[in-house]
Structures are given as C-alpha cells and as structure tokens.
Write a protein that holds these residues in place. Structure first.
Motif, short mmCIF file in Angstrom:
data_model
loop_
_atom_site.label_atom_id
_atom_site.label_comp_id
_atom_site.label_asym_id
_atom_site.label_seq_id
_atom_site.Cartn_x
_atom_site.Cartn_y
_atom_site.Cartn_z
N ASN A 154 5.32 14.32 12.80
CA ASN A 154 4.32 13.39 12.27
C ASN A 154 3.13 14.04 11.57
O ASN A 154 2.14 13.38 11.30
CB ASN A 154 3.79 12.45 13.35
N ASN A 209 -2.88 18.37 5.30
CA ASN A 209 -2.57 17.03 4.84
C ASN A 209 -3.48 16.09 5.62
O ASN A 209 -3.35 15.96 6.83
CB ASN A 209 -1.09 16.75 5.13
N ASP A 217 3.11 1.44 1.68
CA ASP A 217 1.80 1.96 2.05
C ASP A 217 0.74 1.57 1.03
O ASP A 217 0.66 2.13 -0.04
CB ASP A 217 1.86 3.48 2.17
N1 LIG Z 1 -2.01 7.92 4.75
C1 LIG Z 1 -1.17 8.96 4.73
N2 LIG Z 1 -0.10 8.94 5.53
C2 LIG Z 1 0.77 9.96 5.50
C3 LIG Z 1 0.57 11.08 4.63
N3 LIG Z 1 1.60 11.95 4.83
C4 LIG Z 1 2.38 11.38 5.77
N4 LIG Z 1 1.91 10.20 6.18
C5 LIG Z 1 2.50 9.28 7.16
O1 LIG Z 1 2.62 9.94 8.39
C6 LIG Z 1 3.84 9.59 9.05
C7 LIG Z 1 4.64 10.84 9.32
O2 LIG Z 1 4.99 11.44 8.12
P1 LIG Z 1 6.29 12.33 7.98
O3 LIG Z 1 6.26 12.88 6.60
O4 LIG Z 1 7.52 11.60 8.38
O5 LIG Z 1 5.95 13.47 9.04
P2 LIG Z 1 6.92 14.55 9.71
O6 LIG Z 1 7.34 14.00 11.02
O7 LIG Z 1 6.05 15.76 9.88
O8 LIG Z 1 8.05 14.79 8.78
C8 LIG Z 1 4.55 8.64 8.09
O9 LIG Z 1 4.26 7.33 8.51
C9 LIG Z 1 3.92 8.92 6.77
O10 LIG Z 1 3.96 7.79 5.92
C10 LIG Z 1 -0.60 11.07 3.78
O11 LIG Z 1 -0.84 11.98 3.01
N5 LIG Z 1 -1.42 9.99 3.88
#
Ligand SMILES: Nc1nc2c(ncn2[C@@H]2O[C@H](COP(=O)(O)OP(=O)(O)O)[C@@H](O)[C@H]2O)c(=O)[nH]1
Ligand SMILES: [Mg+2]
Length: 478
Positions: free
Chosen positions: A15, A146, A408
């Motif tokens: 996440n 991020n 989003d």
């Molecule tokens: N607002 C916002 N949400 C993000 C961003 N990057 C990721 N998310 C949200 O954070 C959650 C986890 O992201 P994900 O890419 O699946 O994370 P991972 O588990 O590290 O691969 C998802 O609901 C994404 O939509 C960002 O730059 N801005």
C-alpha cells in the motif's frame, strides 16, 4: 548476470503505492492496483516497449513481509559480497522464507532498486529496517516519496533517512505525474549507477522520440476529425405521399437533425478513442468535472470553447476573401446546382451554435420524392469548438497518470484547466494561425483538400506540445 537493459525492482511495503508508480512509469493502466493491502503475492515484470524493443523493465514486487529477519541475516553476514544473492541462495529451499526469496530474487539477479514510501505517513521503525537492508544490498537505488494523502510534515524526516541510504531521493506522485515528470524521474536514474548512464539515456531518448511520434499522430487524428466532421452530411429520400402536411416535413427534418447531431458526436467519440490509443489509455473519462463531459452541442461547451466573437469575425472575413464567397453562400452554392431548390430551412430546427444554425437543410425534388439533406456544418464557430475540445481531450490523455484510477476523483488535476476558466486553446493562437485554420475549415466544408492542411497540422502539433510542457506542470502544481 546483469541484463543489458536497466531493470528496476519496485520495493516498499504493501500500500505504499508501488503498483501505482509502476503503472505510471510504464504507462500501463492494467497494472493491478488494489486498495486492500498485500493483494500482490508475486513479482510482475512490466517492460517498457518502444518500437518493438524493451528499453527498461520495472518489476512490481509484493512488498516486504518480514524485513526484520532479512536485516538480521544481512547484518550477521555483512562480510559477503552480494547479500541479496547470498540470502536467496541460503534460503531458497526454506518455505518459511519463500516470500522473502521471491521478493529479493530480482535484486539477487542484478536489478536496481526503487523504494516507494508513503511520505505522508510518519516514518516508523519498520521503515528504517527496510531502508537499512536495501542499503546493505549495495545495489544502485533510488527512493520515491509518494505522498498519498498530501501531508507534508513528515517529508523532512523521510528525506533525511532516505538520503543517507539512497543514491537519489525524489518526490513523485503516482496519481498526478505528467509526462515531463516521468522523464525527469527516468533521467534521475542515470545518476544512481554510472554504468547505466548510457542505457538509461537510450531509454529516455526512446521515450522522447516516441512522445514526439505520438504527438504527431494525435495532431493527425484531430485534423482528420475536423476534415470529416466538416464535410459530414446526412440525407434521406422521402416519397411525396408521406409528405402531405407541413408536420410531416418537420418530422423528417427533426429526425435528420437528430441523426446529423448524433453523427457528429460519434465522430468525436471515435477520434477520442484513437487519441486514447496514442497515449496508451484504457480508461475513457479523464475527469468528472470537465467540460469534456458536457454534450458536444451544448450551450456550456459552446460558451466555454472556440474563438471570441471578434476573433471569429476576423477569421470569417479572411476565409471569405480567400474563397471568393462567404461561408453561407458556399453552402447554398451546391444546392442551387442540383435540381429544384426549395430553399434552406434557415435556422430554427437545429441546436444553435453561436447564434447561428449548426447546418442547413437542402430539399431537392425528384419525381415522386423529396430528398432532404442536412450538412455540411455551416456554423463558423463549431470547428473551433470541436478543435478546442479535441485539444483538451488530448491534454487530458497526455497528462493523465496511468497509475491514477478512473474512480479517483480526489486527486487534483494537473491538466491545464486554464481552459475551463480562460476559454479555449484556439483563442490563444495568433490571428494568422486562426486564419489558417479558418481557411482549412472552409475548404473542408466543401470537401476540398488544401495546402493549409499541413500548416494546420503543425499548428495543432505545437499546441499539443505546449500542453505537455513542464512549465504547465509547475504553474498548476499545488
Ligand atoms: N491519492 C493517491 N493515492 C495513491 C497514490 N498512489 C497510490 N495510491 C493509492 O494507494 C493504494 C495502494 O496503491 P498501490 O499502488 O496498489 O500500492 P502497493 O500495494 O504498494 O502496490 C491504492 O488505493 C492507490 O490508488 C497517489 O499518488 N495518490
Ligand atoms: Mg501492488
């Protein structure tokens, strides 16, 4: 061992936004991004392919499960030359470490590391463990901050901790990053390992060339849309016995009008689909609040986009002088030559654009039937509105981060929304450019090809280049 092309493992805990970063960097909106933590259990390789060649590869990893155990082992075996390889070799057979081995496998095989952290959260002990163990791998590594919830108070702490352990630390918002920010991030990868400099430079060059090519394609798509939409007509023959009353004629006209308008909408929709393909998008809508979501022929769109009244008048005069007839006469011209001319049903029926009918009717009589024709578009404002909409759509497609989910809506828009508040793009062109466009539109209405098509393609391309520039990014940055 080391692959020829740069390979980068995206690491960090569940996440943190790893998959989103991969999606944005590889322009792949099919990368699985899930709100539930830990849904990914295996690493997925996402190559960036340009002209049939892979220029760089990103490996989306499941994230750490047991960083403490790895760090302890690393610290205990610190004499080893390549800790990631040694760890995997030592634990491959142990099912308890299956997850950690899978996670470290790409690194063991020589991949560089991009650690993704959520810089909006307080830095925790677990984070420090991850940072330290990645440092101990000795691999070229970059950290990406991020900022998921737009909290800046912990950013300094993160910067401090990360700077000690990573060759490069960058802020990167996977949901809002534009083309130029992607390029900047890739460029920064050069500095994390000198051996990669040429390779990464090659990848960046390929990106830039490919972007140029796509901009060219987009300009072509838009020009073609304008050409087709401006010569578009709908016609229908109706037997005399079905045309007894005035209301019968009106009904035919209303049906044709609806068909004509729908045809124009569909042309725009088809062009938008092409634009999405150029910029590798699968999502269809880029913002819920945009003028793009209003009907093409609505008053809001008409009032927001296109040229000002004064600009339009100048263009109209220039186009008239060039073709020898005014736009309206040009439309009447071809109907006069064709059999009995019943006269254009001037206005009244169609949605009005800029106080003028969108197109005119022509009714032609042949034995036993009447042929009703509507089109081509005669309204001088419409092509500028359509062009502005197409540019706006392209601007969205060009700048919409692939890691951003269509649903989003919280993330702020980086796309030049100046369009919404400050009228369309065409208004900002020079009057010479506007006249050039006007000439092209006038010719397209008559179904003619003109030299000005090439000039118009260049004008459109320049505008498209402009909407992807970094100065726009910074002007609209939060
Ligand atoms: N607002 C916002 N949400 C993000 C961003 N990057 C990721 N998310 C949200 O954070 C959650 C986890 O992201 P994900 O890419 O699946 O994370 P991972 O588990 O590290 O691969 C998802 O609901 C994404 O939509 C960002 O730059 N801005
Ligand atoms: Mg993921």
């Amino acid at each position: 061992m080391a692959a020829k092309i740069p390979r980068l493992a995206i690491m960090g805990h569940p996440n943190a936004g790893k998959s989103s970063v991969v999606a944005t960097l590889t322009e792949n909106d099919q990368v699985s991004i899930d709100k539930r933590a830990g849904t990914t259990t295996e690493s997925d390789v996402y190559p960036v392919v340009i002209d049939g060649e892979t220029v760089i590869e990103f490996i989306d990893t499941p994230g750490f499960q047991n960083p403490n155990a790895i760090l302890e082992w690393f610290q205990a075996n610190d004499g080893q030359r390549d800790l990631a390889r040694a760890f995997v070799a030592a634990h491959r057979a142990n099912p308890l470490f299956a997850h950690d081995c899978a996670l470290l496998e790409p690194v063991a095989e020589g991949a560089g590391i991009i650690l993704v952290v959520d810089g909006s959260k307080r830095i925790k002990e677990k984070d420090r463990v991850e940072i330290e163990l990645l440092r101990l791998t000795g691999r070229p590594r970059m950290a990406i901050l991020n900022n998921l919830t737009n909290q800046h108070r912990y950013m300094i702490d993160w910067q401090k901790a990360l700077n000690l352990a990573f060759n490069s630390v960058r802020e990167f918002n996977a949901h809002r990053a534009t083309y130029s920010e992607r390029i900047k991030l890739l460029n920064a990868l050069k500095s994390i390992d000198q051996r990669w400099e040429l390779l990464v430079e090659g990848a960046v060059d390929a990106f830039v060339r490919d972007w140029e090519r796509r901009t060219e394609l987009a300009a072509g798509t838009i020009l073609e849309l304008l050409r087709i939409a401006l010569s578009y007509r709908v016609s229908k023959a109706v037997s005399d016995h079905k045309l007894v009353f005035q209301s019968d004629r009106n009904r035919v006209k209303a049906e044709l009008t609806a068909e004509f308008e729908e045809g124009l909408r569909q042309l725009e929709i088809a062009a938008q689909a092409q634009l999405r393909v150029h910029f590798r998008h699968n999502v269809k809508t880029f913002a819920s609040d945009s003028i793009l979501n209003q009907d093409l022929l609505s008053e809001e769109v008409e009032q927001t986009l296109g040229l000002s009244r004064r600009q339009l008048a100048l263009v109209g005069m220039a186009a008239g002088a060039a073709s020898g007839v005014t736009l309206d006469l040009a439309t009447a011209g071809h109907s006069l030559g064709a059999g009995a001319f019943f006269g254009a049903a001037a206005g009244g029926v169609l949605g009005m654009v800029g106080g003028k009918a969108l197109a005119k009717f022509d009714i032609e009589r042949a034995p036993g039937t009447h042929r009703f024709t509507i089109g081509p578009v005669s309204n001088p404002r419409f092509p500028f509105v359509l062009l502005d909409r197409s540019i706006l759509y392209s601007a969205r497609a060009m700048n919409w981060a692939h890691g951003r989910q269509a649903a989003d809506e919280d993330a702020a828009d980086r796309v030049p929304e100046k369009v919404i508040t400050k009228q369309g793009f065409t208004e900002e062109l020079t009057s010479a450019q506007q006249r050039e466009l006007g000439r092209f539109f006038a010719a397209a209405r008559r179904g003619r090809e003109v030299e000005s098509a090439e000039l118009c393609r260049k004008i459109i391309k320049e505008v498209l280049r402009g909407v992807a520039l970094s100065e726009i990014d910074s002007r609209n940055a939060l």
